[in-house]
Design a protein around this motif. Structure first.
Motif, PDB file in Angstrom:
ATOM      1  N   ASP A 110       0.802  -1.215   0.000  1.00  0.00           N
ATOM      2  CA  ASP A 110       0.000   0.000   0.000  1.00  0.00           C
ATOM      3  C   ASP A 110       0.839   1.272   0.000  1.00  0.00           C
ATOM      4  O   ASP A 110       0.289   2.363   0.081  1.00  0.00           O
ATOM      5  N   ASP A 111       2.156   1.148  -0.062  1.00  0.00           N
ATOM      6  CA  ASP A 111       3.028   2.307   0.123  1.00  0.00           C
ATOM      7  C   ASP A 111       2.681   3.474  -0.787  1.00  0.00           C
ATOM      8  O   ASP A 111       2.775   4.617  -0.391  1.00  0.00           O
ATOM      9  N   GLY A 112       2.261   3.203  -2.016  1.00  0.00           N
ATOM     10  CA  GLY A 112       1.919   4.281  -2.920  1.00  0.00           C
ATOM     11  C   GLY A 112       0.427   4.442  -3.114  1.00  0.00           C
ATOM     12  O   GLY A 112      -0.008   5.184  -3.985  1.00  0.00           O
ATOM     13  N   ALA A 113      -0.370   3.774  -2.282  1.00  0.00           N
ATOM     14  CA  ALA A 113      -1.815   3.738  -2.481  1.00  0.00           C
ATOM     15  C   ALA A 113      -2.474   5.115  -2.440  1.00  0.00           C
ATOM     16  O   ALA A 113      -3.457   5.344  -3.132  1.00  0.00           O
ATOM     17  N   ARG A 114      -1.960   6.028  -1.648  1.00  0.00           N
ATOM     18  CA  ARG A 114      -2.583   7.348  -1.543  1.00  0.00           C
ATOM     19  C   ARG A 114      -1.894   8.372  -2.436  1.00  0.00           C
ATOM     20  O   ARG A 114      -2.265   9.530  -2.448  1.00  0.00           O
ATOM     21  N   ALA A 115      -0.871   7.908  -3.185  1.00  0.00           N
ATOM     22  CA  ALA A 115      -0.209   8.779  -4.150  1.00  0.00           C
ATOM     23  C   ALA A 115      -1.068   8.842  -5.405  1.00  0.00           C
ATOM     24  O   ALA A 115      -1.842   7.932  -5.696  1.00  0.00           O
ATOM     25  N   ASP A 116      -0.933   9.922  -6.158  1.00  0.00           N
ATOM     26  CA  ASP A 116      -1.700  10.089  -7.390  1.00  0.00           C
ATOM     27  C   ASP A 116      -1.103   9.297  -8.540  1.00  0.00           C
ATOM     28  O   ASP A 116      -1.812   8.945  -9.489  1.00  0.00           O
ATOM     29  N   ALA A 117       0.197   9.028  -8.460  1.00  0.00           N
ATOM     30  CA  ALA A 117       0.880   8.226  -9.473  1.00  0.00           C
ATOM     31  C   ALA A 117       2.117   7.622  -8.823  1.00  0.00           C
ATOM     32  O   ALA A 117       2.639   8.150  -7.838  1.00  0.00           O
ATOM     33  N   VAL A 118       2.579   6.502  -9.385  1.00  0.00           N
ATOM     34  CA  VAL A 118       3.764   5.817  -8.878  1.00  0.00           C
ATOM     35  C   VAL A 118       4.658   5.478 -10.070  1.00  0.00           C
ATOM     36  O   VAL A 118       4.171   4.988 -11.084  1.00  0.00           O
ATOM     37  N   LEU A 119       5.953   5.749  -9.933  1.00  0.00           N
ATOM     38  CA  LEU A 119       6.943   5.338 -10.921  1.00  0.00           C
ATOM     39  C   LEU A 119       7.995   4.499 -10.211  1.00  0.00           C
ATOM     40  O   LEU A 119       8.439   4.854  -9.112  1.00  0.00           O
ATOM     41  N   ALA A 120       8.385   3.397 -10.835  1.00  0.00           N
ATOM     42  CA  ALA A 120       9.434   2.546 -10.279  1.00  0.00           C
ATOM     43  C   ALA A 120      10.784   2.997 -10.822  1.00  0.00           C
ATOM     44  O   ALA A 120      10.913   3.321 -11.999  1.00  0.00           O
ATOM     45  N   LYS A 121      11.786   3.035  -9.935  1.00  0.00           N
ATOM     46  CA  LYS A 121      13.150   3.373 -10.338  1.00  0.00           C
ATOM     47  C   LYS A 121      13.848   2.095 -10.794  1.00  0.00           C
ATOM     48  O   LYS A 121      13.644   1.059 -10.171  1.00  0.00           O
ATOM     49  N   PRO A 122      14.668   2.146 -11.797  1.00  0.00           N
ATOM     50  CA  PRO A 122      14.925   3.303 -12.649  1.00  0.00           C
ATOM     51  C   PRO A 122      13.758   3.502 -13.621  1.00  0.00           C
ATOM     52  O   PRO A 122      13.161   2.540 -14.093  1.00  0.00           O
ATOM     53  N   PHE A 123      13.427   4.736 -13.878  1.00  0.00           N
ATOM     54  CA  PHE A 123      12.305   5.051 -14.766  1.00  0.00           C
ATOM     55  C   PHE A 123      12.839   5.665 -16.050  1.00  0.00           C
ATOM     56  O   PHE A 123      13.954   6.169 -16.112  1.00  0.00           O
ATOM     57  N   ASP A 124      12.023   5.605 -17.070  1.00  0.00           N
ATOM     58  CA  ASP A 124      12.347   6.193 -18.350  1.00  0.00           C
ATOM     59  C   ASP A 124      12.121   7.701 -18.274  1.00  0.00           C
ATOM     60  O   ASP A 124      11.093   8.147 -17.761  1.00  0.00           O
ATOM     61  N   ASN A 125      13.066   8.487 -18.777  1.00  0.00           N
ATOM     62  CA  ASN A 125      12.947   9.951 -18.708  1.00  0.00           C
ATOM     63  C   ASN A 125      11.682  10.456 -19.383  1.00  0.00           C
ATOM     64  O   ASN A 125      11.030  11.378 -18.887  1.00  0.00           O
ATOM     65  N   GLN A 126      11.331   9.864 -20.522  1.00  0.00           N
ATOM     66  CA  GLN A 126      10.123  10.284 -21.236  1.00  0.00           C
ATOM     67  C   GLN A 126       8.872   9.969 -20.405  1.00  0.00           C
ATOM     68  O   GLN A 126       7.935  10.756 -20.363  1.00  0.00           O
TER      69      GLN A 126
END
Length: 137
Positions: A110-126
């Protein structure tokens, strides 16, 4: 020939004569923080950095950014705790601040459950640019 950068709008906003950033990033890895600042600044957004979980909610309160980019794993206070404090703020505008949570690959729950969006590292710059553009639209 050096060409001036074309910005999508005025950088940041002012409140009480003080410049407010478009984005506040709370990230403890300097290389990641500076890379994200560089990528997003080239798109015309003003980006402030805070490097520790301690003082994270205070940094958000002081900056009142349009978007918070929040690392899940921070020293002294987790991104989850900062996000919980933000969502519980008495100020409805502040509590509704969009949050992009950054996680390490493989982190679940649930760590990102209240976030509006989640990106996993490493992420694509675009992908980062597109996500931020969508969140600030």
């Amino acid at each position: 020939m050096i060409r001036p950068m074309i910005r999508p709008g005025p950088p940041g906003r002012t409140r009480g004569g003080r410049m407010q950033p478009d984005i506040l990033m709370i990230e403890d890895e300097p290389n990641i923080a500076e890379a994200v600042r560089f990528i997003l600044s080239r798109e015309g957004w003003s980006v402030d950095l805070h490097s520790d979980g301690a003082g994270g909610i205070e940094a958000i309160l002081a900056a009142r950014p349009r978007l918070v980019i929040l690392d899940l794993m921070l020293p002294n206070r987790s991104g989850t705790e900062i996000l919980q404090d933000l969502r519980a703020a008495n100020d409805a505008d502040l509590a509704a601040t969009p949050v992009l949570m950054l996680t390490a690959r493989g982190q679940t729950g649930d760590d990102g459950a209240r976030a509006d969006a989640v990106l996993a590292k490493p992420f694509d710059n675009q992908e980062l640019r597109a996500t931020v553009r969508r969140m600030l639209a």
